[in-house]
Write a protein that holds these residues in place. Structure first.
Motif, PDB file in Angstrom:
ATOM      1  N   LEU A 112       0.792  -1.197   0.025  1.00 33.06           N
ATOM      2  CA  LEU A 112       0.023  -0.241  -0.026  1.00 33.06           C
ATOM      3  C   LEU A 112       0.916   1.246   0.149  1.00 33.06           C
ATOM      4  CD1 LEU A 112      -2.828  -0.882   2.550  1.00 33.06           C
ATOM      5  CD2 LEU A 112      -3.127  -0.637  -0.168  1.00 33.06           C
ATOM      6  N   ILE A 113       1.937   1.223   0.797  1.00 33.85           N
ATOM      7  CA  ILE A 113       2.669   2.439   0.872  1.00 33.85           C
ATOM      8  C   ILE A 113       3.440   2.503  -0.582  1.00 33.85           C
ATOM      9  CG2 ILE A 113       4.989   3.372   1.945  1.00 33.85           C
ATOM     10  CD1 ILE A 113       4.108   1.924   4.536  1.00 33.85           C
ATOM     11  N   LEU A 114       3.711   1.640  -1.292  1.00 37.56           N
ATOM     12  CA  LEU A 114       4.585   1.849  -2.475  1.00 37.56           C
ATOM     13  C   LEU A 114       3.624   2.259  -3.402  1.00 37.56           C
ATOM     14  CD1 LEU A 114       7.080  -1.221  -2.571  1.00 37.56           C
ATOM     15  CD2 LEU A 114       7.621   1.075  -2.357  1.00 37.56           C
ATOM     16  N   GLU A 115       2.463   1.539  -3.438  1.00 39.83           N
ATOM     17  CA  GLU A 115       1.297   1.723  -4.589  1.00 39.83           C
ATOM     18  C   GLU A 115       0.858   3.342  -4.199  1.00 39.83           C
ATOM     19  OE1 GLU A 115      -0.595   0.713  -7.499  1.00 39.83           O
ATOM     20  OE2 GLU A 115       0.690  -0.260  -6.649  1.00 39.83           O
ATOM     21  N   TYR A 116       0.579   3.767  -3.095  1.00 37.14           N
ATOM     22  CA  TYR A 116      -0.216   4.840  -2.946  1.00 37.14           C
ATOM     23  C   TYR A 116       0.784   6.174  -2.386  1.00 37.14           C
ATOM     24  CZ  TYR A 116      -4.229   2.306  -3.704  1.00 37.14           C
ATOM     25  OH  TYR A 116      -5.455   1.351  -4.197  1.00 37.14           O
ATOM     26  N   PHE A 176       2.500   8.652  -3.404  1.00 38.00           N
ATOM     27  CA  PHE A 176       2.262   9.742  -4.057  1.00 38.00           C
ATOM     28  C   PHE A 176       0.953  10.450  -3.093  1.00 38.00           C
ATOM     29  CE2 PHE A 176      -0.460  12.648  -6.607  1.00 38.00           C
ATOM     30  CZ  PHE A 176       0.714  13.674  -6.561  1.00 38.00           C
ATOM     31  N   TYR A 177      -0.047   9.849  -2.742  1.00 43.37           N
ATOM     32  CA  TYR A 177      -1.270  10.192  -2.121  1.00 43.37           C
ATOM     33  C   TYR A 177      -0.915  10.465  -0.656  1.00 43.37           C
ATOM     34  CZ  TYR A 177      -3.751   8.679  -6.268  1.00 43.37           C
ATOM     35  OH  TYR A 177      -4.194   8.555  -7.390  1.00 43.37           O
ATOM     36  N   PHE A 178      -0.020   9.594  -0.180  1.00 43.53           N
ATOM     37  CA  PHE A 178       0.345   9.768   1.391  1.00 43.53           C
ATOM     38  C   PHE A 178       1.445  10.989   1.377  1.00 43.53           C
ATOM     39  CE2 PHE A 178      -0.194   5.172   1.819  1.00 43.53           C
ATOM     40  CZ  PHE A 178      -1.269   5.092   2.352  1.00 43.53           C
ATOM     41  N   LEU A 179       2.369  11.004   0.486  1.00 41.51           N
ATOM     42  CA  LEU A 179       3.173  12.378   0.511  1.00 41.51           C
ATOM     43  C   LEU A 179       2.196  13.661   0.111  1.00 41.51           C
ATOM     44  CD1 LEU A 179       6.426  10.964  -1.642  1.00 41.51           C
ATOM     45  CD2 LEU A 179       6.068  11.497   0.901  1.00 41.51           C
ATOM     46  N   SER A 180       1.373  13.625  -0.701  1.00 42.44           N
ATOM     47  CA  SER A 180       0.614  14.859  -0.810  1.00 42.44           C
ATOM     48  C   SER A 180      -0.370  15.121   0.408  1.00 42.44           C
ATOM     49  CB  SER A 180      -0.493  14.486  -1.868  1.00 42.44           C
ATOM     50  OG  SER A 180       0.191  14.013  -3.118  1.00 42.44           O
ATOM     51  N   ILE A 181      -0.806  14.157   0.927  1.00 42.20           N
ATOM     52  CA  ILE A 181      -1.698  14.453   2.281  1.00 42.20           C
ATOM     53  C   ILE A 181      -0.570  14.946   3.528  1.00 42.20           C
ATOM     54  CG2 ILE A 181      -2.887  13.442   4.071  1.00 42.20           C
ATOM     55  CD1 ILE A 181      -4.134  11.531   1.971  1.00 42.20           C
ATOM     56  N   THR A 182       0.436  14.379   3.524  1.00 41.13           N
ATOM     57  CA  THR A 182       1.518  14.676   4.331  1.00 41.13           C
ATOM     58  C   THR A 182       2.122  16.210   4.161  1.00 41.13           C
ATOM     59  OG1 THR A 182       2.356  12.442   4.812  1.00 41.13           O
ATOM     60  CG2 THR A 182       3.690  14.397   5.598  1.00 41.13           C
ATOM     61  N   LEU A 183       2.214  16.444   2.996  1.00 38.32           N
ATOM     62  CA  LEU A 183       2.392  18.089   2.731  1.00 38.32           C
ATOM     63  C   LEU A 183       1.480  19.104   2.890  1.00 38.32           C
ATOM     64  CD1 LEU A 183       4.515  20.064   1.194  1.00 38.32           C
ATOM     65  CD2 LEU A 183       3.497  19.395  -0.818  1.00 38.32           C
ATOM     66  N   LEU A 184       0.339  18.565   2.526  1.00 37.77           N
ATOM     67  CA  LEU A 184      -1.016  19.295   2.678  1.00 37.77           C
ATOM     68  C   LEU A 184      -1.190  19.577   4.334  1.00 37.77           C
ATOM     69  CD1 LEU A 184      -3.344  18.223   0.262  1.00 37.77           C
ATOM     70  CD2 LEU A 184      -2.370  20.335   0.123  1.00 37.77           C
ATOM     71  N   LEU A 185      -0.883  18.410   4.958  1.00 34.44           N
ATOM     72  CA  LEU A 185      -1.104  18.878   6.685  1.00 34.44           C
ATOM     73  C   LEU A 185      -0.140  19.597   6.943  1.00 34.44           C
ATOM     74  CD1 LEU A 185      -2.177  15.187   7.546  1.00 34.44           C
ATOM     75  CD2 LEU A 185      -3.503  17.045   7.821  1.00 34.44           C
TER      76      LEU A 185
END
Length: 87
Positions: free
Chosen positions: A12-16, A18-27
């Protein structure tokens, strides 16, 4: 079971990622903006206090000046009346 869960999380971490990094950046940006807003509100309160103090000081000086001007006008009017009476 634990190793299967770990493998699933890795996938999941490898697959998503980009989304995790985007959410982290937005937070992170949200937290930064919130802190900046708090700092600006504190500064606004300080500026309003300074402005209020200057306004109070100005009003006091203006009142003292008006009182002194009134006294001088009254004194000048008395002097004019005295001069007119002597003539």
């Amino acid at each position: 079971m634990l190793s299967r869960t770990i493998e699933t999380l890795k996938y999941l971490i490898l697959e998503y990622r980009f989304y995790f990094l985007s959410i982290t950046l937005l937070l992170a940006l949200l937290i930064y903006s919130y802190n900046e807003t708090l700092n600006l509100n504190k500064r606004l309160i300080e500026i309003n206090k300074e402005l209020y103090q200057q306004q109070v000081t100005f009003e006091r000086r203006q009142k003292a000046y008006d009182e002194k001007a009134k006294q001088q006008r009254e004194k000048l009017e008395r002097m004019i009346k005295e001069i007119k009476l002597k003539e």
